[in-house]
Every structure is written in structure tokens, then in C-alpha cells.
Design a protein around this motif. Structure first.
Motif, PDB file in Angstrom:
ATOM      1  N   LYS A 551       0.713  -1.248  -0.045  1.00  0.00           N
ATOM      2  CA  LYS A 551      -0.076  -0.007   0.025  1.00  0.00           C
ATOM      3  C   LYS A 551       0.864   1.424  -0.042  1.00  0.00           C
ATOM      4  O   LYS A 551       0.405   2.338  -0.032  1.00  0.00           O
ATOM      5  CB  LYS A 551      -1.011   0.050   1.329  1.00  0.00           C
ATOM      6  CG  LYS A 551      -1.698  -1.169   1.181  1.00  0.00           C
ATOM      7  CD  LYS A 551      -2.785  -1.354   0.227  1.00  0.00           C
ATOM      8  CE  LYS A 551      -3.672  -2.525   0.322  1.00  0.00           C
ATOM      9  NZ  LYS A 551      -4.604  -2.403   1.287  1.00  0.00           N
ATOM     10  N   THR A 552       2.238   1.082   0.155  1.00  0.00           N
ATOM     11  CA  THR A 552       3.062   2.280   0.172  1.00  0.00           C
ATOM     12  C   THR A 552       3.587   2.599  -1.223  1.00  0.00           C
ATOM     13  O   THR A 552       3.734   1.582  -2.089  1.00  0.00           O
ATOM     14  CB  THR A 552       4.156   2.049   1.082  1.00  0.00           C
ATOM     15  OG1 THR A 552       4.815   0.989   0.851  1.00  0.00           O
ATOM     16  CG2 THR A 552       3.774   1.656   2.732  1.00  0.00           C
ATOM     17  N   SER A 553       4.213   3.834  -1.464  1.00  0.00           N
ATOM     18  CA  SER A 553       4.890   4.058  -2.927  1.00  0.00           C
ATOM     19  C   SER A 553       6.288   4.148  -2.636  1.00  0.00           C
ATOM     20  O   SER A 553       7.114   3.980  -3.599  1.00  0.00           O
ATOM     21  CB  SER A 553       4.286   5.249  -3.422  1.00  0.00           C
ATOM     22  OG  SER A 553       4.640   6.362  -2.536  1.00  0.00           O
ATOM     23  N   ALA A 554       6.864   4.443  -1.360  1.00  0.00           N
ATOM     24  CA  ALA A 554       8.408   4.590  -1.091  1.00  0.00           C
ATOM     25  C   ALA A 554       8.597   4.325   0.233  1.00  0.00           C
ATOM     26  O   ALA A 554       7.509   4.804   1.056  1.00  0.00           O
ATOM     27  CB  ALA A 554       8.884   5.683  -1.710  1.00  0.00           C
ATOM     28  N   HIS A 555       9.518   4.085   0.678  1.00  0.00           N
ATOM     29  CA  HIS A 555      10.085   4.348   2.106  1.00  0.00           C
ATOM     30  C   HIS A 555      11.646   4.194   1.915  1.00  0.00           C
ATOM     31  O   HIS A 555      12.440   3.727   1.000  1.00  0.00           O
ATOM     32  CB  HIS A 555       9.688   2.899   2.779  1.00  0.00           C
ATOM     33  CG  HIS A 555      10.087   1.813   2.250  1.00  0.00           C
ATOM     34  ND1 HIS A 555       9.439   0.892   1.338  1.00  0.00           N
ATOM     35  CD2 HIS A 555      11.224   0.915   2.690  1.00  0.00           C
ATOM     36  CE1 HIS A 555       9.935  -0.249   1.210  1.00  0.00           C
ATOM     37  NE2 HIS A 555      11.094  -0.339   1.663  1.00  0.00           N
ATOM     38  N   SER A 556      12.124   4.873   3.157  1.00  0.00           N
ATOM     39  CA  SER A 556      13.712   4.914   3.430  1.00  0.00           C
ATOM     40  C   SER A 556      14.140   3.476   3.622  1.00  0.00           C
ATOM     41  O   SER A 556      13.384   2.555   3.978  1.00  0.00           O
ATOM     42  CB  SER A 556      14.037   5.832   4.437  1.00  0.00           C
ATOM     43  OG  SER A 556      13.285   5.266   5.749  1.00  0.00           O
ATOM     44  N   THR A 557      15.566   3.423   3.460  1.00  0.00           N
ATOM     45  CA  THR A 557      16.087   1.955   3.650  1.00  0.00           C
ATOM     46  C   THR A 557      16.082   1.764   4.929  1.00  0.00           C
ATOM     47  O   THR A 557      16.408   0.412   5.232  1.00  0.00           O
ATOM     48  CB  THR A 557      17.692   2.454   3.101  1.00  0.00           C
ATOM     49  OG1 THR A 557      18.256   3.302   3.712  1.00  0.00           O
ATOM     50  CG2 THR A 557      17.824   2.592   1.783  1.00  0.00           C
ATOM     51  N   ASN A 558      16.059   2.356   5.976  1.00  0.00           N
ATOM     52  CA  ASN A 558      15.920   1.989   7.299  1.00  0.00           C
ATOM     53  C   ASN A 558      14.520   1.682   7.822  1.00  0.00           C
ATOM     54  O   ASN A 558      14.494   1.430   9.034  1.00  0.00           O
ATOM     55  CB  ASN A 558      16.749   2.949   8.280  1.00  0.00           C
ATOM     56  CG  ASN A 558      16.047   4.310   8.364  1.00  0.00           C
ATOM     57  OD1 ASN A 558      15.098   4.498   7.484  1.00  0.00           O
ATOM     58  ND2 ASN A 558      16.114   4.967   9.451  1.00  0.00           N
ATOM     59  N   ALA A 559      13.670   1.846   7.004  1.00  0.00           N
ATOM     60  CA  ALA A 559      12.402   1.468   7.266  1.00  0.00           C
ATOM     61  C   ALA A 559      11.973  -0.112   7.427  1.00  0.00           C
ATOM     62  O   ALA A 559      12.820  -0.790   6.371  1.00  0.00           O
ATOM     63  CB  ALA A 559      11.159   1.970   6.534  1.00  0.00           C
ATOM     64  N   ARG A 560      11.337  -0.558   8.112  1.00  0.00           N
ATOM     65  CA  ARG A 560      11.035  -1.965   8.122  1.00  0.00           C
ATOM     66  C   ARG A 560       9.759  -2.608   8.508  1.00  0.00           C
ATOM     67  O   ARG A 560       8.926  -1.566   9.299  1.00  0.00           O
ATOM     68  CB  ARG A 560      12.324  -2.677   9.186  1.00  0.00           C
ATOM     69  CG  ARG A 560      11.798  -2.395  10.534  1.00  0.00           C
ATOM     70  CD  ARG A 560      13.180  -2.908  11.454  1.00  0.00           C
ATOM     71  NE  ARG A 560      12.744  -2.308  12.921  1.00  0.00           N
ATOM     72  CZ  ARG A 560      12.117  -3.386  13.985  1.00  0.00           C
ATOM     73  NH1 ARG A 560      11.826  -4.470  13.537  1.00  0.00           N
ATOM     74  NH2 ARG A 560      12.131  -2.894  15.012  1.00  0.00           N
ATOM     75  N   ILE A 561       9.535  -3.373   8.396  1.00  0.00           N
ATOM     76  CA  ILE A 561       7.907  -4.064   8.871  1.00  0.00           C
ATOM     77  C   ILE A 561       8.306  -4.933  10.219  1.00  0.00           C
ATOM     78  O   ILE A 561       9.127  -5.876  10.016  1.00  0.00           O
ATOM     79  CB  ILE A 561       7.352  -4.981   7.836  1.00  0.00           C
ATOM     80  CG1 ILE A 561       6.821  -4.069   6.665  1.00  0.00           C
ATOM     81  CG2 ILE A 561       6.089  -5.515   8.683  1.00  0.00           C
ATOM     82  CD1 ILE A 561       6.426  -5.076   5.529  1.00  0.00           C
ATOM     83  N   ASP A 562       7.602  -4.571  11.215  1.00  0.00           N
ATOM     84  CA  ASP A 562       7.956  -5.229  12.695  1.00  0.00           C
ATOM     85  C   ASP A 562       6.832  -6.029  12.983  1.00  0.00           C
ATOM     86  O   ASP A 562       5.597  -5.849  13.010  1.00  0.00           O
ATOM     87  CB  ASP A 562       8.110  -4.343  13.729  1.00  0.00           C
ATOM     88  CG  ASP A 562       8.699  -4.791  14.909  1.00  0.00           C
ATOM     89  OD1 ASP A 562       8.562  -6.013  15.158  1.00  0.00           O
ATOM     90  OD2 ASP A 562       8.879  -3.911  15.933  1.00  0.00           O
ATOM     91  N   VAL A 563       7.104  -7.589  12.970  1.00  0.00           N
ATOM     92  CA  VAL A 563       6.107  -8.484  13.273  1.00  0.00           C
ATOM     93  C   VAL A 563       6.353  -9.121  14.712  1.00  0.00           C
ATOM     94  O   VAL A 563       5.937 -10.118  15.033  1.00  0.00           O
ATOM     95  CB  VAL A 563       5.798  -9.342  12.243  1.00  0.00           C
ATOM     96  CG1 VAL A 563       5.032  -8.557  11.078  1.00  0.00           C
ATOM     97  CG2 VAL A 563       6.838 -10.180  11.792  1.00  0.00           C
ATOM     98  N   SER A 564       7.125  -8.297  15.409  1.00  0.00           N
ATOM     99  CA  SER A 564       7.791  -9.127  16.643  1.00  0.00           C
ATOM    100  C   SER A 564       6.909  -8.728  17.919  1.00  0.00           C
ATOM    101  O   SER A 564       6.046  -7.777  17.915  1.00  0.00           O
ATOM    102  CB  SER A 564       9.197  -8.333  16.946  1.00  0.00           C
ATOM    103  OG  SER A 564       9.060  -7.141  17.381  1.00  0.00           O
ATOM    104  N   GLY A 565       6.866  -9.421  18.886  1.00  0.00           N
ATOM    105  CA  GLY A 565       6.179  -9.303  20.093  1.00  0.00           C
ATOM    106  C   GLY A 565       7.088  -8.524  21.110  1.00  0.00           C
ATOM    107  O   GLY A 565       8.160  -8.337  20.969  1.00  0.00           O
TER     108      GLY A 565
END
Length: 678
Positions: A551-565
Motif C-alpha cells: 500500500k506504500t509507494s516509497a520508504h527509506s532504507t532503514n524502514a522495516r516491517i515489525d512483526v515481533s512481540g
């Protein structure tokens, strides 16, 4: 229960006609040298750089080291015997291409004379090479002898195409497209690496430091091969424990799409050890045709990811998979799979059922908007089969299941577990039209969420309790009878007067569409099953739940998806956008004409400047968006949550919205649900 290969081909055409196809552009090639190979009129003593001076043999090609941008073209209508193993690597934007010239049938590479083995058993072989395209070949590799193996004697590794990585590094840029690979007698039990890693088309990464990036396997036809039809197999992510997935060690950019795979000894398509893989618009028919009785791995499934993260399995058709002692499902989400989506698929006539969900060490599975017809006809497994536990946070919703009269299929089954097995899962908005006699056996009877489903037809005593269930006829348009090909799919839509219409539960992050592409609302009650028959009238919305980058068009190289608890820190939210360090960063959304937005944010430090927002009409000129945020509400372990919204309507013509992370040691901020409206 077999259907024809022609039906499989028709299935692909129907799927492509009805869906928006995501095209993958071929990389632009820099100028290189084109070499021609002619098995009749060529000469290895010639220059090879024109059709009049073509080379003749695979030996000459295999003795040559090619450079970026080079092309090796084989004359159509001709054949070569032995192994095609050219040397060298291309470069980004300038791959080396193997292809065809002239007119007539694809040029044929016949590996039947090969002795077999990991390095000597593939008709087309690349080893520790990158940036190659293999296009428009016919490939066979049948030794004519029994190579299947047994409990006491192993067979030899054989492939149609094998691309191997033992380089100790990440290699990139492999494209395998438009090939016809057939009659490959790979081994079911092999003397070298895991036998899943041999068959029609195989890409391997073997050592602990070996991985792949940007592998595209597209529009190939694979038929009558063993063991696996198409296999991507990266074992580098683990040293001794296959249950621990380390994201940094997984291959990336793996796409397997638009292929037709039929009549395989074992699995149809497998992707192992990848982050963000895409398995889409494939047709797999009649997998699992053979086995070795007593084998530790006797079984097969049609199409499945495993040992990876963020896989998307969508728009595929799988049929006719046989159960060889166990399994036999059309689809499988296997051991150590994290954050997988199985959506918009058609599964039918698979002996073991629609979907195997391997419990333990896996989590965050979404199964939505799929159609299952006459699956589980063997009666031993279930349409939905939990195996040895529950993939934590499994969400199964808006699927349609049709079980015809006489079937003994179990709609939901727990293999190696029972009603007391723990695990968080839900089953909502599904249609189960059950004219068969199978029972239900499912895990976590007390804690599972089973709600708003349709259970119509036969009602065994074990049918789940459901406070909002319907038992009336869902009025499927025209279910028809076997054989159930792709042309049958529209018959399983619901009619305009169906009680399932607009009567389901609203589900966050529902994908926004049904199997057919119709809009599914984010605030109004959806229809139950895989077909949204109601016309949805809601403000145009972009809803991003931060569980992938789609759903995004761009993100910085240090952006990430966090699925941790622990997820209690984030009010139970399973996925968020975050950063890998305390440097500045950003995430951008493209939604032309946007007027308002809201963003749920989790913060560890209360600092009003850690996150700001800006908008742009063109992605170049940015304006700060004035925002407000709600009073922070404490969650657990020092975290709290707040919601950002714009304080005035965004300027007319706004197309882009950007979240800006400040450069600060207080980088512990994560963005959850973002809703943008016009």
C-alpha cells in the motif's frame, strides 16, 4: 480425479482475463555480442557471431565465458544432446541471455545422456553465476532408467534447469521464462542434497552464506517431471535448527508466476527460504503421483511456501493432488512460515484437501477469498487441515467451500492435534456448503473464534458452534458437477437474494477486494464467502495495516516491517512500520485526491517531534501537514498508543502523504494502521 493439461491451460487464460496482471518488465540490456548455434550447419571453428558463422555444439558454448549483454541463440527446430553449461555472469541491467532464433519449434536441449548428479545431472546448468535469462527452450532429461530411488538405493540428481549457488554470497538477477520443460526423471530419494531440490526447474542456495535476490520464474510449462515441478530451495537461513527463521539470511525478490505445472512425482511448486516471495497466477495439476512407501517424506502438496516470511500466494489454480500416505493438499503453508497470505486461489479435486497449515514455529497466517470444490475427497484429511498445532494468529475468512454429495471430506480437521490443542485462530464469514458426510475436528475448541459462517447442507454433530451462523441455502448460482475446471468458478458466486449477502462481520485489513475483484468495504458488512455480491458505497479509502509494503509507494532504507512481540506493547497489533536505527526515515503513500488521514502510532518516548507528516501534489514539493494526536494510552512495558489526524483538509490536488521519522535517539516509534480517505 485427473483433469487434462488443456484444462489447466484454459484455467490460466481465464484467470489472466479476469484479473489485473502485474507485469514484470525485463531488464534493459546493454550492448553485447550475439552468438548463434546451429546443430546442422554450424561449425565450432567459426566465429559464431552471425547465422552464417554459427557454432555447432554445446561443448563450444560450455567452453566460452560470456560477458554482460551477450546473447546465445539456438536455432529453432533443432536439438542438442548433453549439458548446456555456459560460463560467465552478466550485470545489473545487462544480463546474459540464452534464447532462440529462426522459425519453428523451440530449440531442444536433451540431457538424457547425462550420468546424473548435482553438477552433472542438469540439462541446463548455471553454477555461481548471476544476471542470466533463460528463455524459449524445450528441455528434456530422461535417462531411460529407473532413477526414482528406494528405501535402500538412492537415485541421482536430475533437472531440466538447475541454477546453483555455493559462492558464499548473495547472487542476483536470474530470469527463467517461456520454457517447456518435460520428461525429467529426477530422483524421489537422492544421493546428494534434499530430493525436493531436483526436478523440472530448480534454483538452489546451499551454504550458510549463500542466498539469491531477484529471481523470476515465469510463464514456463513443466510436465511429467520428478521430484518437484518448480523448486526454489535456499537452505542458507539455518545452521542446525530449521524452525528459527532469520530474516537477514533469507533470499529476496523471488517471484514464481504464470507457470503451468502438471503431472509431477511429488510437489508442484515449492519456495523455501525466502522473504517476500510471490507465488501467483500459476496452474498446478496432478501433483503427488508417486511415492516410496516407508519414506520419511512420502507426501506432496500442489503449491507451497516454507521456512520464510511475508509470502503471498494468490490467483493460483491447483487440482488433482494425490495423497501418498499423508498430505495431498492443493496448498500448504509449511513449517516456519511467518506472515503468509493465501488469497484468491481456486483449489479443486485435491485428495488431501485445500490447505495444510503446519503448526508450530509459524504465525500470522491469513487465508481469505479462496474457493475450494471437491477437495479432501480421500476422506482422511480436511479441507482446512491444521497439522501438529496451530500457526499462531491464523485468520481464515471469506472463503467458499463446496463438498459434493457422496464425499467424506472433513471440512476442518486437526492432524496430530485435538480440541484441547492451544493456539489463536479464527474462522469467519466462510460458506461451507456440505453435502458430504465428513466430521469436524479442530484445535482450541474453547478459544477459537468461529463466527458469521454459513453451514448449509449436512450438519454433523461436530459442526462448530457459531453465534451468528446461517444454515439456510446460500443460493450458489450454479455449482454444477465434476469435473470442476476453472470455467466452474462463476457458478459458486452467490445470488443477489442470498442470505449471505452483506451479512458478514466487518474485518480489519480485508484486502479490499473479493476473488473476482469486486470492492469489499472497510466499514460496511461484507457478504459471506469468496464473492462480494453487494455494491459497496463508501468513501474511497486506502487502508494500510503495515503488514507488507503493497500500500506504500516509497520508504527509506532503514524502514522495516515489525512483526515481533510482545504484542501487548502494541495493543495486540501484529504488524507495524518501524526503523532499524535512530536515523531519520520516511514512509510515503500515493493516493491521488486524498483529503484526510488517521494513523495509529505506538511510542516508547512521549516526544511531540518524533513523527511529523507532509503532503505533496507531485512527490517533489512537500508541505508540512498540521496534525493533532489523541492523549497517549499506556499499553505495557513502557509503551503507549496515540492516533494522529490532520487538523484541516489536505489541499486540493494532494497525491502523496509522507510520515517523517525524526533523527533522534528516541527512535522507538512504530506506525500501525493508516487510513487515508478522499
Amino acid at each position: 480425479m485427473k483433469l487434462t493439461r488443456m484444462l489447466a491451460m484454459m484455467g490460466t487464460a481465464a484467470i489472466l482475463a479476469g484479473l489485473s496482471v502485474v507485469a514484470v518488465a525485463a531488464p534493459a540490456s546493454a550492448a553485447g555480442t550475439t552468438y548463434y548455434v546451429d546443430a546442422v550447419a554450424g561449425s565450432d571453428a567459426a566465429a559464431g557471431t552471425s547465422t552464417a558463422t554459427a557454432w555447432k555444439t554445446l561443448t563450444k558454448v560450455g567452453a566460452t565465458t560470456f560477458a554482460a549483454g551477450d546473447r546465445i541463440l539456438f536455432n529453432r527446430g533443432q536439438s542438442w544432446t548433453g549439458q548446456l553449461h555456459p560460463l560467465g555472469s552478466g550485470s545489473s541491467g545487462s544480463p546474459i541471455t540464452i534464447g532462440a532464433y529462426g522459425s519453428g519449434n523451440r530449440p531442444k536441449i536433451d540431457g538424457s545422456s547425462l550420468t546424473g548428479g548435482l553438477t552433472t545431472g542438469a540439462a541446463v546448468y548455471l553454477n555461481n553465476q548471476q544476471y542470466w535469462t533463460i528463455d524459449n527452450l524445450e528441455i528434456v532429461n530422461n535417462s531411460g532408467t529407473d532413477n526414482f530411488g528406494s528405501m535402500t538405493v538412492n537415485g541421482a540428481h536430475r533437472d531440466g534447469i538447475l541454477v546453483n549457488n555455493t559462492s558464499g554470497s548473495t547472487l542476483s538477477g536470474i530470469t527463467i521464462t517461456n520454457n517447456w520443460v518435460h520428461n525429467v526423471n529426477g530422483c524421489f530419494h537422492c544421493s546428494e542434497i534434499d530430493s525436493h531440490g531436483n526436478g523440472g526447474i530448480t534454483v538452489l542456495a546451499q551454504g550458510t552464506s549463500d542466498s539469491w535476490a531477484n529471481v523470476l520464474i515465469q510463464s514456463n510449462t513443466v510436465d511429467s517431471v520428478g521430484r518437484t515441478g518448480i523448486g526454489f530451495w535456499d537452505i542458507s537461513y539455518y545452521t542446525s535448527d530449521q524452525t528459527v527463521v532469520v530474516a537477514s539470511q533469507l533470499s529476496t525478490g523471488v517471484t514464481v508466476q504464470d507457470n503451468v505445472v502438471t503431472n509431477t512425482d511429488s510437489d508442484g511448486i515449492v519456495v523455501y527460504g525466502s522473504k517476500g516471495s510471490m507465488l501467483q497466477r500459476n496452474v498446478v495439476g496432478n501433483a503427488g503421483q508417486k511415492t516410496i512407501v516407508g519414506s520419511t517424506e512420502p507426501s506432496a502438496a500442489g503449491l507451497w511456501p516454507t521456512r520464510g516470511m511475508d509470502a503471498v500466494v494468490q490467483f493460483n489454480e491447483v487440482y488433482g493432488t494425490l495423497k501418498q500416505g499423508t498430505d495431498g493438499q492443493g496448498f500448504d503453508v509449511d513449517l516456519a512460515s511467518i506472515n503468509t497470505k493465501v488469497q484468491y486461489n481456486y483449489s479443486h479435486d485435491n485428495e488431501g484437501g485445500f490447505l495444510l497449515m503446519m503448526g508450530g514455529y509459524s504465525s500470522n497466517l491469513v487465508v481469505r477469498d479462496n474457493l475450494s470444490v471437491n477437495d479432501g475427497w480421500g476422506g482422511e484429511k480436511g479441507i482446512f487441515t491444521f497439522s501438529y498445532g496451530v500457526q499462531e494468529n491464523t485468520d481464515i475468512y471469506n472463503n467458499t467451500v463446496y463438498i459434493p454429495s457422496g464425499s467424506t471430506a472433513k471440512p476442518i480437521y486437526c492432524d496430530g492435534c485435538d480440541g484441547s490443542t492451544a493456539g489463536t485462530w479464527s474462522f469467519r464469514n466462510n460458506i461451507i456448503e456440505n453435502h458430504g458426510s465428513g466430521e469436524y475436528l479442530y484445535p482450541n475448541t474453547a478459544g477459537a473464534v468461529i463466527d458469521y459462517n454459513v453451514f448449509y447442507g449436512n450438519h454433523p454433530a461436530s459442526e462448530p458452534a457459531d453465534a451468528h451462523k446461517l444454515t439456510t441455502n446460500p443460493l450458489l448460482v450454479s455449482p454444477g458437477t465434476a469435473p470442476y475446471g476453472i470455467a466452474s468458478v462463476t457458478g459458486f458466486k452467490i445470488g443477489s437474494t442470498s442470505p449471505a449477502k452483506a451479512s458478514g462481520a466487518v474485518i480489519d485489513d480485508n484486502g479490499g477486494r473479493d476473488y473476482f475483484g469486486a470492492v469489499v468495504g472497510v466499514t460496511t458488512a461484507p457478504s459471506r464467502g469468496f464473492h462480494e455480491v453487494a455494491t459497496v458505497v463508501e468513501p474511497a479509502t486506502l487502508a494500510d495495516y503495515a503488514n507488507d509494503w503493497s500500500k506504500t509507494s516509497a520508504h527509506s532504507t532503514n524502514a522495516r516491517i515489525d512483526v515481533s512481540g510482545p504484542f501487548s506493547n502494541m495493543s495486540g497489533d501484529l504488524a507495524r512500520y518501524a526503523r532499524t536505527n535512530d536515523s531519520a526515515g520516511s514512509i510515503t503513500w500515493d493516493f491521488s485526491g486524498m483529503k484526510n488521514f488517521s494513523a495509529k502510532v505506538y511510542q516508547f518516548w512521549a516526544n511531540s517531534s518524533y513523527l511529523t507528516w507532509s503532503s505533496s501534489p507531485d512527490g517533489t514539493t512537500w508541505t508540512t501537514v498540521p496534525t493533532s494526536k489523541t492523549t497517549a494510552v499506556a499499553t505495557t512495558n513502557g509503551w503507549s498508543t496515540t492516533t494522529f489526524t490532520n487538523t484541516s483538509t489536505l489541499p486540493t490536488g494532494t497525491r502523496y502523504l509522507r510520515a517523517n521519522f525524526a533523527s533522534s535517539t528516541s527512535w522507538a516509534v512504530e506506525i500501525g494502521k493508516v487510513i487515508i480517505t478522499k
